[in-house]
Design a protein around this motif. Sequence first.
Motif: not given
Length: 430
Positions: A179-185, A222-228
Amino acid sequence: MKVSAEKIENQQVVLTIEVVAAELDKAEERACKRLANQVSIPGFRKGKAPRAIVERHVGKDSVLQEAFDLLAPKALADAMEDQKIEDIVARPEIDIQTLEDGKDVVFKATVVPRPEVKLGEYKGLKIEKDAVNVTDEDVQKQLEHMADHQAKMVEAPEGAAVENGDFTTLDFKGFVDGEAFEGGEGKDYPLQIGSNSFIPGFEDQLVGAKVGEEKDVNVTFPEEYHAKDLAGKPAVFKCTIRSIKHKELPEINDEFAKASSKFQTLDELKEDLRKNLEKNEERKADDAQKEKALETATNNTTVDVPPIMIDNEVTRMIREMEMRLAQQGMKLEQYLQFAGTDIAKLRETYREAAEKNVRTGLMLEEVAKAENIKVDGKDLDKEIAMMAAAYGATPKQVAKIIKEQGRLSDLAATVLRNKTMQFIFDSIAE
């Protein structure tokens, strides 16, 4: 007046203060006069209503509270003098025990006395200064840096593949679990390969791709990525390279020197670069020596720092950070979200530096007393002139702003701190 003192945790002292009822009555009289000037009472001009009318109009509790606010500061000051507490480092916590007509006033004031500071060695310190050593390699790096700034962006030849360091534009669209995700384009997104601007592993997989070629890039957030909702998850980015450019560097020779400086030959430019590098390294060595002198003088000082002083310094440091972020158009809440942390963790990361700041400040205050270092009008005028020059204003304008904002005492404290530091620096043993 009666005073008793009890030491509790975190270097706090609880003062129990009793003020005779007659003093409360006098304070109530003053309170009514003050309140009569602040409120409009029908049938009376401001300030002319008698005490009984004022009490009826504003209420007895308001009068008592106003009276307490009038008598408490002097009572606290007298109590501190009685207990030989010269200064406190935080606003007192006041807890009223008894506040009634005809009864002695009883209240508790929790205070944190300024800690005792015992200076160690702080002048004539033997602090070794780092040697300044500028190499040919350092000069060459400066030349290469200059050349990089003058580089031309050149379109890669047709059919060329992406190489590390190339500047590309690309289209991409990210998918998680199909699924495409928000902010990924992104469209025509500029990216230098090897800049590590994207998720680890993303840019490496574009090496070898050609213009117009579609390529799937597989990465894990990454595990610490800002988008949980994306942290730790595998993703596929469908990418298309739209352009490839690389830098074309000028040759470093006499012509380069003429084009990029006031010098006619490369040797002259090199000599100038060497001198500037040596000045910079000398300044760094001076700063490092001064920093070490302050650190040594602080470490030689014995003081038990109250936790409230560290907490207050942490708060000050975070406020400064918040102002810097605001200048960049970012709120503290946004920073915390991007950094994957919260205010409690941020405060904890500042504690060590805050304690060091407080210890250094207390040491400098004590040195100023010991050496009778003072701030006079000339010192303030000099500091204001420097501030004016930095802000492109006149000293008169800056002085007016400082006075209007009530920051004159803060300025004097800063100047005294700087003078005291300079005293320590000037005394460093040769």
